[in-house]
Design a protein around this motif. Structure first.
Motif, mmCIF file in Angstrom:
data_model
loop_
_atom_site.group_PDB
_atom_site.id
_atom_site.type_symbol
_atom_site.label_atom_id
_atom_site.label_comp_id
_atom_site.label_asym_id
_atom_site.label_seq_id
_atom_site.Cartn_x
_atom_site.Cartn_y
_atom_site.Cartn_z
ATOM 1 N N LEU A 39 0.833 -1.204 0.000
ATOM 2 C CA LEU A 39 0.000 0.000 0.000
ATOM 3 C C LEU A 39 0.870 1.257 0.000
ATOM 4 O O LEU A 39 0.661 2.167 -0.812
ATOM 5 C CB LEU A 39 -0.939 -0.001 1.209
ATOM 6 C CG LEU A 39 -1.935 1.158 1.255
ATOM 7 C CD1 LEU A 39 -3.279 0.682 1.810
ATOM 8 C CD2 LEU A 39 -1.430 2.325 2.078
ATOM 9 N N LEU A 40 1.854 1.298 0.873
ATOM 10 C CA LEU A 40 2.707 2.492 0.954
ATOM 11 C C LEU A 40 3.485 2.713 -0.335
ATOM 12 O O LEU A 40 3.616 3.845 -0.803
ATOM 13 C CB LEU A 40 3.657 2.380 2.148
ATOM 14 C CG LEU A 40 2.992 2.440 3.526
ATOM 15 C CD1 LEU A 40 4.009 2.143 4.611
ATOM 16 C CD2 LEU A 40 2.308 3.775 3.763
ATOM 17 N N GLU A 41 4.005 1.648 -0.912
ATOM 18 C CA GLU A 41 4.771 1.793 -2.164
ATOM 19 C C GLU A 41 3.886 2.274 -3.303
ATOM 20 O O GLU A 41 4.318 3.076 -4.135
ATOM 21 C CB GLU A 41 5.454 0.476 -2.544
ATOM 22 C CG GLU A 41 6.566 0.052 -1.621
ATOM 23 C CD GLU A 41 7.826 0.907 -1.683
ATOM 24 O OE1 GLU A 41 7.927 1.816 -2.531
ATOM 25 O OE2 GLU A 41 8.722 0.662 -0.859
ATOM 26 N N THR A 42 2.636 1.828 -3.351
ATOM 27 C CA THR A 42 1.755 2.288 -4.434
ATOM 28 C C THR A 42 1.425 3.767 -4.266
ATOM 29 O O THR A 42 1.314 4.493 -5.253
ATOM 30 C CB THR A 42 0.457 1.451 -4.522
ATOM 31 O OG1 THR A 42 -0.260 1.525 -3.295
ATOM 32 C CG2 THR A 42 0.750 0.004 -4.874
ATOM 33 N N PHE A 43 1.298 4.228 -3.028
ATOM 34 C CA PHE A 43 1.073 5.656 -2.809
ATOM 35 C C PHE A 43 2.335 6.461 -3.084
ATOM 36 O O PHE A 43 2.265 7.638 -3.423
ATOM 37 C CB PHE A 43 0.559 5.929 -1.392
ATOM 38 C CG PHE A 43 -0.930 5.836 -1.283
ATOM 39 C CD1 PHE A 43 -1.725 6.959 -1.469
ATOM 40 C CD2 PHE A 43 -1.542 4.620 -1.029
ATOM 41 C CE1 PHE A 43 -3.106 6.876 -1.383
ATOM 42 C CE2 PHE A 43 -2.925 4.528 -0.943
ATOM 43 C CZ PHE A 43 -3.715 5.655 -1.119
ATOM 44 N N GLN A 44 3.485 5.837 -2.965
ATOM 45 C CA GLN A 44 4.749 6.535 -3.188
ATOM 46 C C GLN A 44 4.997 6.814 -4.676
ATOM 47 O O GLN A 44 5.745 7.725 -5.003
ATOM 48 C CB GLN A 44 5.905 5.696 -2.616
ATOM 49 C CG GLN A 44 7.244 6.394 -2.629
ATOM 50 C CD GLN A 44 8.110 6.020 -3.809
ATOM 51 O OE1 GLN A 44 8.032 4.916 -4.325
ATOM 52 N NE2 GLN A 44 8.944 6.935 -4.235
#
Length: 188
Positions: A39-44
């Motif tokens: 999730l965090l990487e996709t938002f990054q």
């Protein structure tokens, strides 16, 4: 903490150093943690990782402690609430992708028994140690990140391009890109 040799990408803040020292590149096999990083990487995507790290706790609170089972059930009222949350990245496509990706994450669990078995299956369960001498030797993508990205996209995941997936692989220890001389190499 200050006298240790580290990968130079993390030197700009104590939060970055802490993340580097305690998390980045350590193999992760727990599905809940793997989803958090996904999730965090996709938002990054398109942003700096420090931007995400600075908002990580806000993301944790906004996305029900990264509980993918809850996120998979989000409906429009919750999505609208997230889009008004100034503590996270308020990108409608990315917020919607979190829901879609959570739903597809569960499908992979059902098919493989766990997301961990699926993702670690790409490397036969063993981290790849690239042993770079400098940051310049660390790629943004590899044929493996291309393959994982392609497979996830085929399964309906969003914001999982090859660069995002390579960063995910680094974060979760599927690849070890700590430079030679970094103190964490001896502590993995």
């Amino acid at each position: 903490m200050e006298d240790k040799t580290r990968c130079n990408w993390c030197l700009s803040s104590d939060l970055y150093k802490q993340y580097h020292d305690q998390e980045w590149g350590k193999p992760v096999y727990n599905d809940a943690t793997l989803f958090e990083f996904l999730l965090l990487e996709t938002f990054q995507a398109g942003l700096s990782w420090i931007t995400i790290l600075n908002k990580r706790e806000n993301f944790r609170n906004a996305f029900d402690q990264f509980d993918y089972k809850k996120i998979a059930t989000y409906q429009d009222p919750k999505i609208q609430e997230l889009l008004l949350d100034t503590g996270i990245i308020r990108n409608k496509l990315k917020v919607n992708s979190a829901v879609t990706n959570a739903q597809n994450f569960i499908k992979i669990q059902e098919e493989f028994g766990s997301f961990s078995k699926y993702i670690w299956g790409f490397v036969d369960g063993k981290p790849i140690d690239n042993k770079p001498l400098t940051l310049k030797e660390v790629p943004a993508t590899t044929p493996l990140s291309d393959a994982i990205s392609k497979d996830l996209k085929k399964r309906g995941f969003k914001f999982v391009g090859s660069t995002v997936m390579y960063a995910f692989m680094q974060a979760t220890g599927i690849v070890n890109d700590h430079i030679q001389g970094c103190w964490t190499r001896q502590n993995r």
